[in-house]
Scaffold this active site. Structure first.
Site, PDB file in Angstrom:
ATOM      1  N   ASN A 416       0.823  -1.232  -0.144  1.00 31.25           N
ATOM      2  CA  ASN A 416      -0.052   0.013   0.050  1.00 31.25           C
ATOM      3  C   ASN A 416       0.790   1.306   0.005  1.00 31.25           C
ATOM      4  O   ASN A 416       1.887   1.413   0.621  1.00 31.25           O
ATOM      5  CB  ASN A 416      -0.708   0.003   1.344  1.00 31.25           C
ATOM      6  CG  ASN A 416      -1.653   1.027   1.304  1.00 31.25           C
ATOM      7  OD1 ASN A 416      -2.575   1.388   0.542  1.00 31.25           O
ATOM      8  ND2 ASN A 416      -1.365   2.177   2.235  1.00 31.25           N
ATOM      9  N   GLU A 417       0.511   2.008  -0.918  1.00 27.33           N
ATOM     10  CA  GLU A 417       1.216   3.325  -0.737  1.00 27.33           C
ATOM     11  C   GLU A 417       2.806   3.639  -1.010  1.00 27.33           C
ATOM     12  O   GLU A 417       3.118   4.100   0.143  1.00 27.33           O
ATOM     13  CB  GLU A 417       0.618   4.512   0.196  1.00 27.33           C
ATOM     14  CG  GLU A 417      -0.739   4.435  -0.288  1.00 27.33           C
ATOM     15  CD  GLU A 417      -1.474   5.714   0.707  1.00 27.33           C
ATOM     16  OE1 GLU A 417      -0.728   6.085   1.536  1.00 27.33           O
ATOM     17  OE2 GLU A 417      -2.562   6.216   0.367  1.00 27.33           O
ATOM     18  N   TYR A 477      -7.587  11.835  -1.629  1.00 27.08           N
ATOM     19  CA  TYR A 477      -8.049  12.590  -0.273  1.00 27.08           C
ATOM     20  C   TYR A 477      -8.392  13.990  -1.023  1.00 27.08           C
ATOM     21  O   TYR A 477      -8.036  15.060  -0.318  1.00 27.08           O
ATOM     22  CB  TYR A 477      -6.976  12.509   0.726  1.00 27.08           C
ATOM     23  CG  TYR A 477      -7.245  11.154   1.378  1.00 27.08           C
ATOM     24  CD1 TYR A 477      -8.240  10.984   2.054  1.00 27.08           C
ATOM     25  CD2 TYR A 477      -6.326  10.092   1.070  1.00 27.08           C
ATOM     26  CE1 TYR A 477      -8.452   9.625   2.655  1.00 27.08           C
ATOM     27  CE2 TYR A 477      -6.536   8.910   1.558  1.00 27.08           C
ATOM     28  CZ  TYR A 477      -7.479   8.663   2.364  1.00 27.08           C
ATOM     29  OH  TYR A 477      -7.746   7.354   2.892  1.00 27.08           O
ATOM     30  N   TRP A 558     -12.380   5.094   3.126  1.00 30.75           N
ATOM     31  CA  TRP A 558     -11.702   4.972   4.205  1.00 30.75           C
ATOM     32  C   TRP A 558     -12.329   5.790   5.419  1.00 30.75           C
ATOM     33  O   TRP A 558     -12.300   6.975   5.130  1.00 30.75           O
ATOM     34  CB  TRP A 558     -10.136   5.639   3.853  1.00 30.75           C
ATOM     35  CG  TRP A 558      -9.227   5.251   4.961  1.00 30.75           C
ATOM     36  CD1 TRP A 558      -8.706   6.224   5.753  1.00 30.75           C
ATOM     37  CD2 TRP A 558      -8.587   4.327   5.173  1.00 30.75           C
ATOM     38  NE1 TRP A 558      -7.709   5.494   6.532  1.00 30.75           N
ATOM     39  CE2 TRP A 558      -7.648   4.360   6.080  1.00 30.75           C
ATOM     40  CE3 TRP A 558      -8.717   2.736   4.569  1.00 30.75           C
ATOM     41  CZ2 TRP A 558      -6.654   3.375   6.585  1.00 30.75           C
ATOM     42  CZ3 TRP A 558      -7.683   1.794   4.906  1.00 30.75           C
ATOM     43  CH2 TRP A 558      -6.828   2.128   5.942  1.00 30.75           C
ATOM     44  N   LYS A 577     -11.620   8.877  10.370  1.00 28.14           N
ATOM     45  CA  LYS A 577     -12.335   8.547   9.080  1.00 28.14           C
ATOM     46  C   LYS A 577     -13.455   7.621   8.885  1.00 28.14           C
ATOM     47  O   LYS A 577     -13.900   7.319   8.015  1.00 28.14           O
ATOM     48  CB  LYS A 577     -11.486   8.661   8.061  1.00 28.14           C
ATOM     49  CG  LYS A 577     -10.678   9.852   7.789  1.00 28.14           C
ATOM     50  CD  LYS A 577      -9.964   9.763   6.427  1.00 28.14           C
ATOM     51  CE  LYS A 577      -8.644  11.016   6.162  1.00 28.14           C
ATOM     52  NZ  LYS A 577      -7.570  10.944   7.283  1.00 28.14           N
TER      53      LYS A 577
HETATM   54  C1  GCB Z   1      -3.863   6.711   3.414  1.00 27.36           C
HETATM   55  C2  GCB Z   1      -3.312   5.567   4.095  1.00 27.36           C
HETATM   56  C3  GCB Z   1      -3.912   5.029   5.298  1.00 27.36           C
HETATM   57  C4  GCB Z   1      -4.220   6.455   6.139  1.00 27.36           C
HETATM   58  C5  GCB Z   1      -5.168   7.281   5.376  1.00 27.36           C
HETATM   59  C6  GCB Z   1      -5.405   8.659   6.188  1.00 27.36           C
HETATM   60  O1  GCB Z   1      -3.589   6.931   1.927  1.00 27.36           O
HETATM   61  O2  GCB Z   1      -3.171   4.364   3.085  1.00 27.36           O
HETATM   62  O3  GCB Z   1      -3.064   4.178   6.077  1.00 27.36           O
HETATM   63  O4  GCB Z   1      -4.675   6.100   7.291  1.00 27.36           O
HETATM   64  O5  GCB Z   1      -4.412   7.623   4.124  1.00 27.36           O
HETATM   65  O6  GCB Z   1      -6.349   8.790   6.758  1.00 27.36           O
HETATM   66  O7  GCB Z   1      -4.656   9.577   5.713  1.00 27.36           O
END
Ligand code: GCB
Length: 625
Positions: A416-417, A477, A558, A577
Site C-alpha cells: 500500500n502506498e 483525498y 476509508w 475517518k
Molecule cells: C492513506 C493511507 C491510510 C491512512 C489514510 C489517511 O492514504 O493508506 O493508511 O490512514 O491515508 O487517513 O490519511
C-alpha cells in the site's frame, strides 16, 4: 500450515488467556536468562496488545522487547497411547505476534519467527511430555526498520530526526498511520497431530463447460504418507471421492463436477472437503476444509465474478478495537460483519496487513469480497535493500499460501502506498526493479486472482507499481488533505485523475481509499471539515463521480471505523475517518451509505444504474470473443 482442528486424528488446547509479562526496554532479558523463567508483577491478556491493557503501568508507548511466560499442562491425551499407539507430534502454534518472536520451552529454545501478521508453529515434541506441565516463554519484539516488512523507524533514526527537528512528528514513530501495537495478537495453541499427516492443502477451482467446474487439490504430506483421499460434498448432493498416491511429499487430486453450485455474494455456497492421509495400512490423518467455486477475471475495464461484472462497494478496515488493540476479537468480527450487511457493503480490504483467518471464514460465509493485503505499507524504496525485497517476497508467499483457499479473497494487494513521502524512487527504474519480481512471483503462485497495489497521490500516476497491476487502485483525498471544504473542486480533480489513470493504464480503476475525519456530534450548515455532514457529503460526491465513469470497478470508503493512530497533530487521538466510531456506533455517513447501498436490496450494478444510467449493463463482448 493447517489450522488447529479437532478431528478423529487431531486435537488441540488453547493456552490460558492471562500470561506473566515483563517489558525489557534495555534488552537485557536474553543475557540474564529470562528464557528459563522470570518473575514480574504484571500480567497481560493473550490475545491482546499490551499497550492499552498496561497503559497505567507506563507501557502505552512501549515499542520494545517484552517477555511472556505461561505454564501449559500438556494433556495425557496428546500421547500416542490415546490415538491407538501411532506416533504423534506436538506443535506450539502462535496465531500472530508483532513482529519478531523467539520461543523457549523449559528453558530450551524451540524456534524463532519474523513477521507480525501470520501464524507460525514450532515442533516441540522433544521438549514436552504428555501428562506434565511445560513452561513456555516467548520474547516478542515489535521493533521495525528499513529492512522489515512493514518498514519502520529505528529509535536511533528517530532520535536523529528529533535532533534535526524534521520528520519527528509521530510518536511512537512509524512510517504508517496506525498505532504500532505490540503483543501476541492471535491465539496460542498446543496441537497434537499424527506424525503421518497432511501439512498443507491448496485448492484451486475453475469453471468448466456451461455449468461444470474442476476442483484441483494439492496436499502436502509428511514422509511415510503413501496416498491421500479427498471427499467433496455439497448440500443435498452426491459426494465426490478421489484418491491419489503421494509422490515426493505431495498428492495431486482432481474432482470434476458436471453441475457446480457457484459461490457468489448473493449465494455464498460452500462445499465441504475432507482430506484423509493414508499409510498403506489405513487412515492416519483427517482434515476438513470448505471450498467455494467461483472465478475472478479482468476483462478490459471490468472486474468479473463468474463472468458477471462486479462493482466493489465497501471499506478499507483495520484490526483495531479498544483495549484489545490489534488482537483478534470474535465479538467485534461478528459485529463488523453484521454492520457490513446492514450498510449494504459487499467488500472490504484488509488494510494494511493480513487479518486473522477467522475474518476470511466469516467473509466466505457471508459472501463478502476481500482484497487481501501484504503488510508492505508505505514502502520507502530509497531505503529498501535486497533484504527488504526478499522479506517482501516471503510475506507475499506466506499470505498467498495461507489465504488462497478462501473464495472470498478476490484480489491480492501486494502493498500500500509506496512513496508516501514523495520519494522519487517509487516512480523510477528503482521502483520498477523492486516491484517486477514481486508481481512475477505472485502471478506464478496464483494466476487466478488479479493483483493490485493501492497508490497514493504523492506517488502520482508514475508510481512504478501501477504498470504491473491488473486493477489500478487509487487512494485519493481531494476535499480533505487538499481542497479542504471545496467539494466541487475535489470532485473535478477526482474525475480528471481517474480519467487520466484509465487513459494511461487501460484497466479497471478502483478508488481504494477516500474519506474525511469526522467527530461525531459536530455539525454545520455549510461545508466544514470534521462535521458529520461534510463526511457524508464528501463520500456521496465521490461515489457520484466514480459510479458515473464507465471504467471504474468499485470504491472503498476509508475507513469502516475510527482507529488509534500514533500521536501527531493531524489526529485527535484516533484517525476519525470511520463511518462508525471505534465502538461501532454509526455517524451520519453510515445512514447515507445504507440508504444508497441497500436501495431495496439492489445489486451494486443496479445502484450504479440508478445513479449513472447506462453504466450498470454487462460489458459488450469484445470482437474476438
Ligand atoms: C492513506 C493511507 C491510510 C491512512 C489514510 C489517511 O492514504 O493508506 O493508511 O490512514 O491515508 O487517513 O490519511
Amino acid at each position: 500450515m493447517l489450522r488447529p482442528q479437532h478431528t478423529a486424528h487431531r486435537t488441540f488446547i488453547s493456552a490460558a488467556p492471562r500470561w506473566t509479562f515483563r517489558p525489557d526496554p534495555d534488552d537485557v532479558g536474553v543475557g540474564q536468562g529470562w528464557a528459563n523463567g522470570f518473575t514480574s508483577d504484571l500480567t497481560v491478556a493473550v490475545p491482546g496488545s499490551w499497550n492499552e491493557q498496561l497503559a497505567e503501568a507506563g507501557l502505552m508507548h512501549h515499542v520494545g522487547p517484552s517477555w511472556y511466560r505461561q505454564v501449559i499442562f500438556v494433556p495425557p491425551t496428546f500421547g500416542s497411547a490415546a490415538f491407538g499407539g501411532s506416533a504423534r507430534r506436538v506443535l506450539l502454534r502462535i496465531g500472530a505476534a508483532s513482529h519478531h518472536t523467539t520461543a523457549w520451552i523449559n528453558g530450551e529454545r524451540v524456534g524463532t519467527h519474523q513477521g507480525g501478521f501470520l501464524p507460525f508453529a514450532f515442533d516441540v515434541t522433544d521438549h514436552v511430555t504428555p501428562g506434565t506441565s511445560a513452561c513456555v516463554v516467548l520474547r516478542v519484539d515489535p521493533r521495525l526498520d528499513a529492512e522489515t516488512i512493514p518498514q519502520g523507524i529505528r529509535a536511533e533514526e528517530y532520535a536523529e530526526s528529533v535532533e534535526r527537528g524534521a520528520g519527528s512528528e509521530h510518536f511512537p514513530p512509524t512510517r504508517y498511520d496506525f498505532f504500532p501495537y505490540g503483543g501476541i495478537h492471535r491465539p496460542v495453541t498446543l496441537l497434537s497431530v499424527p506424525s503421518l499427516r497432511a501439512t498443507h492443502a491448496d485448492v484451486r477451482t475453475r469453471l468448466h463447460g456451461p455449468s461444470g467446474a474442476v476442483v484441483e487439490i494439492t496436499v502436502e504430506v509428511t514422509e511415510g504418507v503413501t496416498a491421500v483421499k479427498a471427499l467433496l460434498s455439497g448440500e443435498d448432493e452426491d459426494s465426490h471421492a478421489t484418491e491419489a498416491l503421494a509422490v515426493d511429499g505431495r498428492a495431486q487430486l482432481t474432482v470434476e463436477l458436471d453441475e457446480a453450485r457457484l459461490w457468489s455474494p448473493e449465494s455464498p455456497f460452500l462445499y465441504s472437503l475432507t482430506i484423509h492421509a493414508l499409510d498403506g495400512e489405513g487412515v492416519t490423518d483427517a482434515y476438513d476444509l470448505r471450498v467455494g467455486i467461483r472465478e475472478v477475471t479482468v476483462e478490459r475495464d471490468r472486474l468479473l465474478l463468474n463472468g458477471q461484472p462486479i462493482f466493489l462497494q465497501g471499506f478499507g478496515k483495520h484490526e483495531d478495537v479498544p483495549v484489545l488493540g490489534k488482537a483478534f476479537a470474535m465479538p467485534f468480527a461478528v459485529k463488523d460483519m453484521g454492520l457490513l450487511r446492514w450498510i449494504g457493503a459487499n467488500s472490504f480490504r484488509t488494510a494494511h496487513y493480513p487479518y486473522a483467518d477467522a475474518w476470511l471464514d466469516l467473509a466466505d460465509e457471508h459472501g463478502i469480497l476481500v482484497i487481501d493485503e501484504v503488510p508492505a505499507v508505505s514502502l520507502n524504496l530509497h531505503k529498501a535493500t535486497a533484504t527488504t525485497q526478499a522479506r517482501h517476497e516471503e510475506a507475499l508467499r506466506a499470505l498467498i499460501r495461507r489465504d488462497r483457499n478462501h473464495p472470498s479473497v478476490i484480489m491480492w494487494a501486494l502493498g500500500n502506498e509506496p512513496g508516501l513521502a514523495g520519494e522519487e524512487d517509487a516512480r523510477t527504474e528503482v521502483g520498477r526493479r523492486y516491484w517486477k519480481p514481486l508481481f512475477e512471483t505472485a502471478r506464478k503462485l496464483d494466476p487466478t486472482r488479479p493483483l493490485t497495489v493501492p497508490s497514493c497521490a504523492q506517488a502520482t500516476l508514475d508510481d512504478a507499481a501501477l504498470a504491473f497491476c491488473d486493477v489500478i487502485s487509487l487512494n485519493r483525498y481531494y476535499g480533505w488533505y487538499t481542497e479542504p471544504g471545496q467539494l466541487d473542486r475535489a470532485a473535478d480533480r477526482l474525475r480528471a485523475d481517474l480519467e487520466d489513470a484509465y487513459e494511461r493504464y487501460g484497466c479497471p480503476i478502483f478508488v481504494s481509499e477516500f474519506g474525511a475525519d469526522t467527530m461525531e456530534g459536530l455539525h454545520a450548515t455549510f461545508p466544514q471539515l470534521f462535521t458529520e455532514e461534510y463526511q457524508a457529503d464528501l463520500i456521496e460526491r465521490y461515489l457520484d463521480v466514480i459510479e458515473a465513469l464507465d471504467f471504474t470497478c468499485g470504491a472503498h470508503v476509508w475507513n469502516f471505523a475510527d482507529f488509534l493512530a500514533p500521536q501527531n497533530f493531524r489526529r485527535v487521538v484516533l484517525n476519525r475517518k470511520g463511518v462508525f466510531n471505534r465502538t461501532r456506533d454509526p455517524k451520519q455517513a453510515a445512514f447515507r451509505l445504507r440508504e444508497r447501498w441497500n436501495d431495496a436490496m439492489a445489486t451494486p450494478r443496479d445502484i450504479i444504474e440508478k445513479h449513472a444510467p447506462g453504466r450498470g449493463a454487462s460489458p459488450t463482448p469484445s470482437p474476438e470473443s
